[in-house]
Design a protein around this motif. Structure first.
Motif, short mmCIF file in Angstrom:
data_model
loop_
_atom_site.label_atom_id
_atom_site.label_comp_id
_atom_site.label_asym_id
_atom_site.label_seq_id
_atom_site.Cartn_x
_atom_site.Cartn_y
_atom_site.Cartn_z
N SER A 1 -48.34 37.67 3.72
CA SER A 1 -47.10 37.28 3.03
C SER A 1 -45.93 38.16 3.46
O SER A 1 -44.80 37.69 3.53
CB SER A 1 -47.29 37.31 1.51
OG SER A 1 -47.25 38.62 0.99
N ILE A 2 -46.21 39.44 3.76
CA ILE A 2 -45.14 40.32 4.26
C ILE A 2 -44.69 39.83 5.63
O ILE A 2 -43.49 39.75 5.92
CB ILE A 2 -45.61 41.80 4.30
CG1 ILE A 2 -45.87 42.30 2.87
CG2 ILE A 2 -44.57 42.68 5.00
CD1 ILE A 2 -46.51 43.68 2.79
N HIS A 3 -45.67 39.47 6.48
CA HIS A 3 -45.35 38.93 7.81
C HIS A 3 -44.49 37.67 7.68
O HIS A 3 -43.47 37.54 8.37
CB HIS A 3 -46.65 38.63 8.56
CG HIS A 3 -46.46 37.86 9.82
ND1 HIS A 3 -45.94 38.42 10.97
CD2 HIS A 3 -46.69 36.55 10.11
CE1 HIS A 3 -45.87 37.49 11.92
NE2 HIS A 3 -46.32 36.36 11.41
N GLN A 4 -44.88 36.75 6.78
CA GLN A 4 -44.13 35.51 6.60
C GLN A 4 -42.73 35.78 6.05
O GLN A 4 -41.76 35.12 6.45
CB GLN A 4 -44.89 34.56 5.68
CG GLN A 4 -46.12 33.96 6.33
CD GLN A 4 -46.99 33.21 5.33
OE1 GLN A 4 -46.48 32.56 4.42
NE2 GLN A 4 -48.29 33.32 5.47
N MET A 5 -42.62 36.75 5.13
CA MET A 5 -41.32 37.10 4.58
C MET A 5 -40.40 37.60 5.70
O MET A 5 -39.23 37.21 5.79
CB MET A 5 -41.46 38.19 3.52
CG MET A 5 -40.14 38.66 2.93
SD MET A 5 -40.24 40.30 2.16
CE MET A 5 -40.37 41.37 3.58
N VAL A 6 -40.94 38.46 6.56
CA VAL A 6 -40.15 39.01 7.68
C VAL A 6 -39.72 37.89 8.62
O VAL A 6 -38.56 37.86 9.07
CB VAL A 6 -40.96 40.10 8.43
CG1 VAL A 6 -40.30 40.48 9.75
CG2 VAL A 6 -41.11 41.34 7.55
N GLN A 7 -40.64 36.95 8.91
CA GLN A 7 -40.28 35.82 9.77
C GLN A 7 -39.16 34.99 9.13
O GLN A 7 -38.24 34.55 9.81
CB GLN A 7 -41.51 34.94 10.03
CG GLN A 7 -42.62 35.62 10.83
CD GLN A 7 -42.13 36.19 12.14
OE1 GLN A 7 -41.53 35.49 12.94
NE2 GLN A 7 -42.38 37.47 12.36
N ASP B 1 -35.01 35.62 -2.49
CA ASP B 1 -33.62 35.51 -2.96
C ASP B 1 -33.09 36.87 -3.40
O ASP B 1 -31.92 37.19 -3.18
CB ASP B 1 -33.52 34.52 -4.13
CG ASP B 1 -33.73 33.06 -3.69
OD1 ASP B 1 -33.68 32.80 -2.47
OD2 ASP B 1 -33.94 32.21 -4.57
N PHE B 2 -33.96 37.66 -4.02
CA PHE B 2 -33.60 39.02 -4.45
C PHE B 2 -33.20 39.87 -3.24
O PHE B 2 -32.18 40.57 -3.26
CB PHE B 2 -34.81 39.62 -5.18
CG PHE B 2 -34.71 41.08 -5.54
CD1 PHE B 2 -33.84 41.52 -6.54
CD2 PHE B 2 -35.52 42.03 -4.92
CE1 PHE B 2 -33.76 42.86 -6.89
CE2 PHE B 2 -35.45 43.37 -5.26
CZ PHE B 2 -34.57 43.78 -6.25
N SER C 1 -28.90 42.22 0.26
CA SER C 1 -28.33 42.41 1.60
C SER C 1 -26.90 41.89 1.69
O SER C 1 -26.17 42.26 2.59
CB SER C 1 -29.22 41.75 2.66
OG SER C 1 -29.25 40.37 2.51
N GLN C 2 -26.50 41.03 0.75
CA GLN C 2 -25.14 40.49 0.76
C GLN C 2 -24.18 41.30 -0.09
O GLN C 2 -22.97 41.08 -0.06
CB GLN C 2 -25.16 39.02 0.28
CG GLN C 2 -25.81 38.08 1.28
CD GLN C 2 -26.01 36.69 0.72
OE1 GLN C 2 -25.94 36.44 -0.48
NE2 GLN C 2 -26.28 35.73 1.62
#
Length: 201
Positions: A107-113, A193-194, A199-200
């Protein structure tokens, strides 16, 4: 002969076969972090193990750590947290033998992608065993495109206690705004989204 066939049928009954399978599964869960990790990963896919996000009114960032925290990659290059101000920093403390760590890594890998191209986000996966060779092999075997580091300094207890996996997020000012101990599904839309919102800011 008929008696032997009758005994064979009893021996290979569904009840006996299912009992053997359950015992094998229980032993695999007990002795194999990979199997246990896969089971936890499956539970994540059905909605369990979601990260506990703070509500908007609860986001009171912890003070910035006065201790310099340093990480080192396989090439020996050091990354200092103080140099990452102005970016959102996602840090996952893990180990290759830890089933919940293994379970959440996809899930961390997918989040990064999913967040690739967000130059305001830095992701550090930190092997607490300090074994880069082993952790890099783990990532390569699973085709995970995640940067692996080891600790090159002490870590404040606010960041990492006695539990792994532990995941923290620091905002652009370097303040701790999220901490989760235990495995979690970081493909969770609310979590992504968090990160985007941070980051914005």
């Amino acid at each position: 002969m008929a008696e032997k066939e009758k005994n064979d049928k009893k021996l290979f009954s569904w009840s006996n076969i299912s009992t053997v399978l359950l015992v094998v599964f229980a032993l695999a869960m007990l002795f194999s972090p990979q199997v246990k990790g896969k089971v936890i990963e499956g539970l994540m896919m059905v909605g369990l193990f979601q990260p506990d996000l703070p509500q908007d009114q609860e986001i009171k960032a912890a003070s910035i750590s006065k201790e310099e925290v340093v990480f080192k990659d396989a090439s020996g290059k050091e990354v200092r947290l103080s140099s990452l101000k102005g970016k959102v920093v996602f840090i996952n403390f893990w180990a290759t033998w830890c089933p919940p760590c293994i379970a959440e890594m996809p899930s961390i890998h997918q989040m990064v992608q999913h967040l690739k191209g967000n130059d305001k986000l830095v992701v550090l996966t930190v092997d607490v065993d300090q074994d880069l060779r082993k952790s890099l092999k783990f990532m390569q075997k699973r085709n995970f495109d995640l940067p692996v580091y080891i600790l090159a300094s002490a870590v404040p207890s606010a960041y990492l206690g006695n539990s792994i996996p532990t995941t923290i997020v620091l905002n652009k000012q370097g303040k701790l705004v999220f901490k989760h101990e235990g495995g979690a599904d970081y493909t969770n839309k609310k979590f992504i989204d968090f990160i985007i919102k941070l980051s914005q800011e």
